[in-house]
Design a protein around this motif. Structure first.
Motif, mmCIF file in Angstrom:
data_model
loop_
_atom_site.group_PDB
_atom_site.id
_atom_site.type_symbol
_atom_site.label_atom_id
_atom_site.label_comp_id
_atom_site.label_asym_id
_atom_site.label_seq_id
_atom_site.Cartn_x
_atom_site.Cartn_y
_atom_site.Cartn_z
ATOM 1 N N LYS A 1 -26.580 6.628 74.352
ATOM 2 C CA LYS A 1 -26.797 7.266 75.656
ATOM 3 C C LYS A 1 -26.682 6.267 76.794
ATOM 4 N N ARG B 1 -24.633 10.750 71.352
ATOM 5 C CA ARG B 1 -25.983 10.377 71.794
ATOM 6 C C ARG B 1 -26.978 10.288 70.617
ATOM 7 N N ASP C 1 -25.662 20.637 68.257
ATOM 8 C CA ASP C 1 -26.011 19.398 68.941
ATOM 9 C C ASP C 1 -24.818 18.786 69.660
ATOM 10 N N GLY C 2 -23.813 19.603 69.936
ATOM 11 C CA GLY C 2 -22.651 19.106 70.662
ATOM 12 C C GLY C 2 -21.654 18.439 69.739
ATOM 13 N N PRO D 1 -26.225 20.135 75.326
ATOM 14 C CA PRO D 1 -25.467 19.205 74.482
ATOM 15 C C PRO D 1 -24.043 18.899 74.923
ATOM 16 N N TYR E 1 -30.131 14.930 75.643
ATOM 17 C CA TYR E 1 -29.026 15.545 76.359
ATOM 18 C C TYR E 1 -29.241 15.656 77.854
#
Length: 215
Positions: free
Chosen positions: A12, A33, A27-28, A108, A104
Motif C-alpha cells: 500500500k 495491497r 478483494d479486488g 477494492p 482499501y
C-alpha cells in the motif's frame, strides 16, 4: 471501450506493477495491497503524509509474496530503508480480514478512464488506478455512478466517484510535488477523479478486453 491497463499495488502507497491479465475477486485484483506500513500506534502509514513511500517499487514475487525494490518485504534491509523515509518505529505488516477498511481506503477497485485522465491533463498514474479503461469520452465516467462494468464474465459495481487527496500532487517518477494538480481537480472536477468500485462477479480479465457499461 476496452481495458487499456491493469495495475496492482502489493504494498500500500508504494508504486505498483502493470499487468497483462489479472484475477479479480471480492478483494479486488489478486495480490493487491497485501502489505502496509504501520506506526506503533496502529495507524496505517500512507503517502498522503509520507510521500517517500511512492519512491519504492512494490511487486509480487513468484511465490506470491510482495517485494520492495526486488527484496522481500519482510527483510531487515527493507524495513531499514522504509523507516529511513517514514519514521523509526514503523513496521511492515500484512493485512488481515479485520483490516479491510484500512487496506482499501474505500473499496477494492479504483477504475479510471482515459478520457478523464486527458481532461485533467496529468499522468494517469497519479490516480493509482487498478483498471484504466480506454476509448472513453472525456467526462463520461462522471455519469457512471450506480452502474456496472461488464468485462468478459466479470461484473464490477460502481459506487461513487473517488475523492482525491494530496497524493495526486506527486510526480510518480520524480516525486516532485505540484500542488496545482489537486487545486485543478478540486476546481474543475469537484475534487473527484476515477471511480470507487466493488466486484459483483469474479473472474479473469486481460488488457484489450472489451468493456460495457450496464445501467
Amino acid at each position: 471501450m476496452f481495458v487499456q491497463e491493469l495495475w496492482r499495488y502489493p504494498v500500500k502507497s508504494m508504486r505498483g506493477e502493470r499487468l497483462d491479465a489479472a484475477e479479480i475477486g471480492v478483494d479486488g485484483i489478486d495480490g493487491d495491497r497485501l502489505v502496509h506500513v504501520r506506526e506503533s500506534s496502529g495507524r496505517v502509514v500512507t503517502s498522503r503524509y509520507r510521500p517517500g513511500l511512492l519512491g519504492f517499487d512494490g511487486t509480487l514475487g513468484p511465490d506470491g509474496e510482495p517485494l520492495v525494490d526486488g527484496e522481500p518485504w519482510s527483510s531487515a534491509g527493507t524495513l531499514a530503508r522504509v523507516r529511513a523515509l517514514t519514521a523509526p518505529d514503523v513496521e511492515l505488516v500484512r493485512f488481515h480480514g479485520v483490516d479491510r477498511g484500512q487496506r482499501y481506503d474505500v473499496l477494492p477497485l479504483t477504475v479510471l478512464t482515459d478520457g478523464m485522465a486527458r481532461a485533467v491533463g496529468v499522468d494517469h498514474r497519479r490516480f493509482r488506478p487498478n483498471i484504466l479503461i480506454g476509448g472513453v469520452d472525456q467526462l463520461e465516467e462522471t455519469g457512471w455512478t450506480g452502474s456496472y462494468l461488464l468485462i468478459g464474465d466479470v461484473l464490477i459495481g460502481i459506487r461513487k466517484r473517488r475523492s482525491r487527496c494530496v497524493m495526486t500532487t506527486f510526480d510518480p517518477d520524480t516525486l516532485e510535488q505540484d500542488p496545482s494538480v489537486l487545486k485543478r481537480v478540486v476546481r474543475s472536477f469537484e475534487g473527484s477523479v476515477a471511480l470507487d468500485c466493488w466486484v459483483e462477479v469474479s473472474g479473469r480479465i486481460a488488457v484489450g478486453d472489451p468493456v460495457t457499461v450496464r445501467r
